[in-house]
Write a protein that holds these residues in place. Sequence first.
Motif, short mmCIF file in Angstrom:
data_model
loop_
_atom_site.label_atom_id
_atom_site.label_comp_id
_atom_site.label_asym_id
_atom_site.label_seq_id
_atom_site.Cartn_x
_atom_site.Cartn_y
_atom_site.Cartn_z
N GLY A 101 -6.80 13.02 -3.02
CA GLY A 101 -6.09 12.42 -1.90
C GLY A 101 -5.21 13.40 -1.15
O GLY A 101 -4.67 13.09 -0.10
N ALA A 102 -5.04 14.60 -1.68
CA ALA A 102 -4.13 15.56 -1.06
C ALA A 102 -4.62 15.97 0.32
O ALA A 102 -3.84 16.06 1.27
CB ALA A 102 -3.99 16.80 -1.95
N GLY A 103 -5.92 16.22 0.43
CA GLY A 103 -6.47 16.62 1.73
C GLY A 103 -6.33 15.53 2.77
O GLY A 103 -5.98 15.79 3.92
N GLU A 104 -6.60 14.28 2.37
CA GLU A 104 -6.48 13.17 3.30
C GLU A 104 -5.04 12.96 3.74
O GLU A 104 -4.76 12.73 4.92
CB GLU A 104 -7.01 11.88 2.67
N ILE A 105 -4.13 13.05 2.80
CA ILE A 105 -2.72 12.86 3.14
C ILE A 105 -2.25 13.95 4.07
O ILE A 105 -1.52 13.70 5.03
CB ILE A 105 -1.85 12.84 1.86
N LEU B 292 5.81 8.08 3.86
CA LEU B 292 4.72 7.28 3.33
C LEU B 292 5.14 6.42 2.14
O LEU B 292 4.35 5.64 1.63
CB LEU B 292 3.55 8.18 2.94
N SER B 293 6.39 6.56 1.68
CA SER B 293 6.88 5.68 0.62
C SER B 293 7.16 4.28 1.15
O SER B 293 7.38 3.35 0.38
CB SER B 293 8.17 6.26 0.02
N ASP B 294 7.18 4.13 2.47
CA ASP B 294 7.33 2.81 3.09
C ASP B 294 6.43 2.75 4.31
O ASP B 294 6.85 2.96 5.45
CB ASP B 294 8.79 2.56 3.50
N TYR C 51 -13.07 0.20 3.87
CA TYR C 51 -12.53 1.54 3.66
C TYR C 51 -11.01 1.55 3.79
O TYR C 51 -10.45 0.96 4.72
CB TYR C 51 -13.11 2.53 4.67
N ILE C 52 -10.36 2.23 2.86
CA ILE C 52 -8.93 2.53 2.96
C ILE C 52 -8.78 3.98 2.52
O ILE C 52 -9.38 4.40 1.53
CB ILE C 52 -8.07 1.63 2.06
N MET C 53 -7.98 4.75 3.24
CA MET C 53 -7.71 6.12 2.84
C MET C 53 -7.26 6.12 1.38
O MET C 53 -6.31 5.42 1.02
CB MET C 53 -6.65 6.74 3.75
N GLU C 54 -7.94 6.89 0.55
CA GLU C 54 -7.86 6.73 -0.91
C GLU C 54 -6.44 6.63 -1.49
O GLU C 54 -6.18 5.77 -2.32
CB GLU C 54 -8.63 7.85 -1.61
N PRO C 55 -5.49 7.47 -1.11
CA PRO C 55 -4.16 7.37 -1.73
C PRO C 55 -3.50 6.01 -1.52
O PRO C 55 -2.63 5.62 -2.30
CB PRO C 55 -3.36 8.47 -1.04
N PHE C 56 -3.93 5.27 -0.48
CA PHE C 56 -3.31 3.97 -0.20
C PHE C 56 -4.06 2.81 -0.85
O PHE C 56 -3.71 1.65 -0.63
CB PHE C 56 -3.24 3.74 1.31
N VAL C 57 -5.10 3.13 -1.61
CA VAL C 57 -5.82 2.08 -2.34
C VAL C 57 -4.96 1.69 -3.53
O VAL C 57 -5.10 2.22 -4.64
CB VAL C 57 -7.22 2.56 -2.78
N ARG C 58 -4.07 0.73 -3.31
CA ARG C 58 -3.10 0.32 -4.33
C ARG C 58 -2.90 -1.18 -4.27
O ARG C 58 -2.93 -1.79 -3.20
CB ARG C 58 -1.75 1.01 -4.10
N ASN C 59 -2.68 -1.78 -5.44
CA ASN C 59 -2.35 -3.21 -5.54
C ASN C 59 -3.39 -4.09 -4.82
O ASN C 59 -3.03 -5.10 -4.21
CB ASN C 59 -0.97 -3.48 -4.95
N MET D 118 0.81 -1.22 0.00
CA MET D 118 0.00 0.00 0.00
C MET D 118 0.85 1.27 0.00
O MET D 118 0.32 2.37 -0.17
CB MET D 118 -0.93 0.02 1.22
N SER D 119 2.15 1.14 0.18
CA SER D 119 3.03 2.31 0.25
C SER D 119 2.95 3.13 -1.04
O SER D 119 2.71 2.60 -2.12
CB SER D 119 4.48 1.86 0.49
N LEU D 120 3.19 4.42 -0.89
CA LEU D 120 3.05 5.33 -2.03
C LEU D 120 4.34 5.43 -2.83
O LEU D 120 5.42 5.56 -2.25
CB LEU D 120 2.66 6.73 -1.54
N PRO D 121 4.26 5.39 -4.16
CA PRO D 121 5.45 5.59 -4.98
C PRO D 121 5.90 7.05 -4.93
O PRO D 121 5.12 7.94 -4.61
CB PRO D 121 4.97 5.22 -6.39
#
Length: 319
Positions: A300-304, A228-230, A266-274, A129-132
């Motif tokens: 996702g900017a506001g949530e992050i 948040l990259s890891d 529910y997952i905080m939107e920016p982490f909805v990955r893979n 779920m980590s962000l690139p």
Amino acid sequence: MGLKRTATTAVERILTNPLYYGFQHVKAWKHNPGGLYPLKNHEPIVDPTTWKLVNEKIKRGSKERKIYDDKIPLRGVLRCHCGKLLTGAASRGKMGKYYYYYKCSIASAHNNINSEKAHKQLSGALELMSLPEELISSIKEKSEVEMEITLKEHKTLLKQHQIEYEQAGEKLMSIEEKWITNRIQHDTYERWHNELTTKKESLKEQIEKLRHNGDRTFSLLRDQLFYLSDLNYVYTEATTIEKQELIKMVFDDYLYYENGIYRTPYIMEPFVRNELKIREMGYLDYTKKRDNFSIIPSSGAGEIRTLVQSWYCIRFLHV
């Protein structure tokens, strides 16, 4: 340090005492109603806004006492599929070694999860779920644009509060002058003096918050966003309390366990990955419920930004 009160409600009684912000409870007498009334010649040591915010939180009701254990950090934050928060405890094996399990307090048949397995699954899910880096850069740029707009709004609001603060000060001086020259009665003076003093204190607090909020938010994004990259590293390095707060923020307190896998609507939107890979690996099954979660920011900017600010408070200010 001199505190003589020893009862379990000692701190609560201190926090709910109106004397600290210059008021006291008065009982009803004859035709005079009771209630909170300002004290004469008593300088408050807490501003009214802070006192009222604290008492609002106290009135919401006390939460159940939590016992934290680093071996089972998800106790009290991970849910059973029945909705009940899972408990956790150690079980002694035949060779004398202790093994930790998460259990449902409603029925043992619901969940009895080996903690090592549960922790490995969660670590695997958080890693995927980590962000690139490119998404982090994009979020940072969008957040900075949003904050520039917010900062301009804050500056406008700051000027307005400063004008109101000066006007309240001028009115206070006028009231004092009229009292000195016997142009108003004492009751009128007390009433206006207390109202204007309270207003000035409230405006002063708001002004201070507006002055420092913008700089603090920019520094948070600059210094904390790259973590948040890891996401698994953030979780692993955190204390038990920090781990629980992070899980509640990312999954909005909807993370539960069923049939050997984590599940969440529910997952905080920016982490909805893979999502597919995470499900195939047996880590987490994410099924979004649109009816319950229809209002989610697209960028996702506001949530992050909220996550970074909250994480900073938890990790570095121990709030």
